[in-house]
Design a protein around this motif. Structure first.
Motif, PDB file in Angstrom:
ATOM      1  N   GLU A  56       0.635   3.859  -2.905  1.00  0.00           N
ATOM      2  CA  GLU A  56       0.308   5.025  -2.706  1.00  0.00           C
ATOM      3  C   GLU A  56       1.348   6.098  -3.313  1.00  0.00           C
ATOM      4  O   GLU A  56       0.811   7.165  -4.068  1.00  0.00           O
ATOM      5  CB  GLU A  56       0.489   5.127  -1.325  1.00  0.00           C
ATOM      6  CG  GLU A  56       0.389   6.603  -0.748  1.00  0.00           C
ATOM      7  CD  GLU A  56      -1.063   7.081  -0.304  1.00  0.00           C
ATOM      8  OE1 GLU A  56      -1.629   6.495   0.727  1.00  0.00           O
ATOM      9  OE2 GLU A  56      -1.513   8.121  -0.775  1.00  0.00           O
ATOM     10  N   LYS A  57       2.669   5.831  -3.275  1.00  0.00           N
ATOM     11  CA  LYS A  57       3.797   6.725  -3.732  1.00  0.00           C
ATOM     12  C   LYS A  57       3.606   6.839  -5.232  1.00  0.00           C
ATOM     13  O   LYS A  57       3.989   7.699  -5.615  1.00  0.00           O
ATOM     14  CB  LYS A  57       5.087   5.920  -3.354  1.00  0.00           C
ATOM     15  CG  LYS A  57       5.795   6.701  -2.224  1.00  0.00           C
ATOM     16  CD  LYS A  57       7.271   6.296  -2.146  1.00  0.00           C
ATOM     17  CE  LYS A  57       7.244   5.930  -0.890  1.00  0.00           C
ATOM     18  NZ  LYS A  57       8.577   4.855  -0.621  1.00  0.00           N
ATOM     19  N   ILE A  67      -3.203   4.254  -5.253  1.00  0.00           N
ATOM     20  CA  ILE A  67      -3.899   3.626  -4.012  1.00  0.00           C
ATOM     21  C   ILE A  67      -5.387   3.336  -4.464  1.00  0.00           C
ATOM     22  O   ILE A  67      -5.803   2.518  -3.784  1.00  0.00           O
ATOM     23  CB  ILE A  67      -3.665   4.658  -2.680  1.00  0.00           C
ATOM     24  CG1 ILE A  67      -3.814   3.812  -1.694  1.00  0.00           C
ATOM     25  CG2 ILE A  67      -4.467   5.700  -2.961  1.00  0.00           C
ATOM     26  CD1 ILE A  67      -2.877   2.536  -1.166  1.00  0.00           C
ATOM     27  N   ASP A  68      -5.900   3.983  -5.241  1.00  0.00           N
ATOM     28  CA  ASP A  68      -7.425   3.945  -5.525  1.00  0.00           C
ATOM     29  C   ASP A  68      -7.579   2.639  -6.478  1.00  0.00           C
ATOM     30  O   ASP A  68      -8.623   2.446  -6.935  1.00  0.00           O
ATOM     31  CB  ASP A  68      -8.084   5.156  -6.005  1.00  0.00           C
ATOM     32  CG  ASP A  68      -7.379   5.691  -7.444  1.00  0.00           C
ATOM     33  OD1 ASP A  68      -6.033   5.668  -7.411  1.00  0.00           O
ATOM     34  OD2 ASP A  68      -7.931   6.430  -8.214  1.00  0.00           O
ATOM     35  N   GLY A  99       0.789   6.641  -6.768  1.00  0.00           N
ATOM     36  CA  GLY A  99      -0.452   7.232  -7.224  1.00  0.00           C
ATOM     37  C   GLY A  99      -1.485   6.310  -7.678  1.00  0.00           C
ATOM     38  O   GLY A  99      -2.439   6.597  -8.530  1.00  0.00           O
ATOM     39  N   LYS A 102       0.701  -1.302   0.092  1.00  0.00           N
ATOM     40  CA  LYS A 102      -0.050   0.024   0.119  1.00  0.00           C
ATOM     41  C   LYS A 102       0.881   1.192   0.031  1.00  0.00           C
ATOM     42  O   LYS A 102       0.594   2.216  -0.699  1.00  0.00           O
ATOM     43  CB  LYS A 102      -1.060  -0.080   1.286  1.00  0.00           C
ATOM     44  CG  LYS A 102      -2.081  -0.858   0.986  1.00  0.00           C
ATOM     45  CD  LYS A 102      -2.986  -0.931   2.285  1.00  0.00           C
ATOM     46  CE  LYS A 102      -4.133  -2.154   1.880  1.00  0.00           C
ATOM     47  NZ  LYS A 102      -4.715  -3.020   3.070  1.00  0.00           N
ATOM     48  N   GLU A 103       2.000   1.189   0.731  1.00  0.00           N
ATOM     49  CA  GLU A 103       2.716   2.336   0.736  1.00  0.00           C
ATOM     50  C   GLU A 103       3.478   2.505  -0.657  1.00  0.00           C
ATOM     51  O   GLU A 103       3.374   3.854  -1.044  1.00  0.00           O
ATOM     52  CB  GLU A 103       4.166   1.917   1.683  1.00  0.00           C
ATOM     53  CG  GLU A 103       5.196   2.809   2.109  1.00  0.00           C
ATOM     54  CD  GLU A 103       6.158   2.448   3.005  1.00  0.00           C
ATOM     55  OE1 GLU A 103       5.756   1.611   3.962  1.00  0.00           O
ATOM     56  OE2 GLU A 103       7.256   2.378   2.686  1.00  0.00           O
ATOM     57  N   CYS A 104       3.740   1.372  -1.222  1.00  0.00           N
ATOM     58  CA  CYS A 104       4.632   1.932  -2.611  1.00  0.00           C
ATOM     59  C   CYS A 104       3.296   2.070  -3.908  1.00  0.00           C
ATOM     60  O   CYS A 104       3.581   3.030  -4.543  1.00  0.00           O
ATOM     61  CB  CYS A 104       5.103   0.398  -2.963  1.00  0.00           C
ATOM     62  SG  CYS A 104       6.624   0.138  -2.114  1.00  0.00           S
TER      63      CYS A 104
END
Ligand SMILES: Nc1ncnc2c1ncn2[C@@H]1O[C@H](COP(=O)(O)OP(=O)(O)OP(=O)(O)O)[C@@H](O)[C@H]1O
Ligand SMILES: [Mg+2]
Length: 251
Positions: free
Chosen positions: A132-133, A137-138, A135, A128-130
């Motif tokens: 998210e980074k 996450i959705d 763009g 999730k961290e990666c």
């Protein structure tokens, strides 16, 4: 410190010498791009460096650890356990993403971590961290076929980063993408370069290579024909190199 060191790498296919003694060292934090005409051996070099192909000659080191060395005309690779450790040093991003179509985006990023020994919780957190980074996450519950090519390539970069490699190899990461999607992937690589990620990038994107690389390598017919800073290569008076770079720049 030299993170990757390849010495005198040779590789034959069907009796033909495809790599004719390539030596290449990459230091921590360095970004090196590899350019050259089709068939010059760029992908083969990357595949030998990542041990997806075995070398017919030469030595290979990661962070000073010997992955392979040549003795009496034969290449011997480190033992299984050692190789497993060494493989954790690097990640690879392919041209055509190589995502599992039947896995969700999240699972594509967690699964290799679980195989590498992380718990599901750890893998989920890191994925999730990666994502998210990058763009994405959705998109975590979506499937690869529901994403654009650029998004799929970003998932494959997230997958590689989640394993926390010290060096990343890219083999033409944008060549399967439409021009308008190329930019978003190049931006990710640019951002990684700004964070001093060590990277070796095979690319035909000359302007990008010029901007992002500390060093460029021009391969032709299985040898390194020229090597230097982007300024040195773009200013070279080697006719062959000039015409190659000129062609790709559309001049
Ligand atoms: N598995 C293989 N079996 C036989 N020949 C191969 C194999 N892989 C590569 N080759 C040959 O080795 C040569 C170099 O191929 P390679 O894919 O490394 O070139 P490249 O520089 O990456 O080219 P491109 O820019 O088109 O990707 C080519 O002549 C290719 O046909
Ligand atoms: Mg190739």
């Amino acid at each position: 410190m030299e993170l990757v060191k390849i010495e005198n790498c040779r590789k034959n296919f069907d009796g033909e010498e495809i790599l004719k003694g390539i030596s290449l060292s990459v230091k921590e934090g360095e970004v090196v791009s590899v350019i050259g005409p089709s068939g010059s051996g760029k992908s083969t070099l990357l595949r030998c460096a990542c041990m997806l192909e075995t070398m017919d000659g030469g030595s290979l080191y990661y962070a000073g650890k010997q992955a392979a060395h040549e003795e009496n005309g034969r290449v011997s690779y480190a033992s299984g356990a050692e190789l497993k450790e060494i493989r954790k040093t690097f990640g690879l991003v392919f041209q055509n993403f190589n995502l599992f179509p039947h896995y969700s985006v999240l699972k594509n990023v967690t699964e290799p971590q679980i195989i590498a020994g992380r718990s599901k919780e750890e893998a989920d957190k890191k994925a999730k961290e990666c994502l998210e980074k990058l763009g994405l996450i959705d998109k975590i519950s979506g499937y690869p076929c529901q994403l654009s090519g650029g998004q799929q390539q970003r998932v494959s970069i997230a997958r590689a980063l989640a394993l926390e490699p010290k060096v990343l190899f890219f083999d033409e990461p944008t060549s399967a993408l439409d021009p308008e999607l190329t930019g978003e992937v190049l931006k990710v690589i640019r951002d990684l370069a700004a964070l001093h990620m060590t990277m070796i990038i095979v690319t035909h994107e000359m302007n990008f290579a010029k901007e992002v690389s500390d060093r460029m390598i021009f391969m032709e017919k299985g040898v390194i024909r020229a090597e230097g800073s982007p300024e040195e290569l773009f200013g070279s008076d080697d006719e062959r190199l000039r015409s190659f770079m000129g062609k790709l720049n559309g001049n």
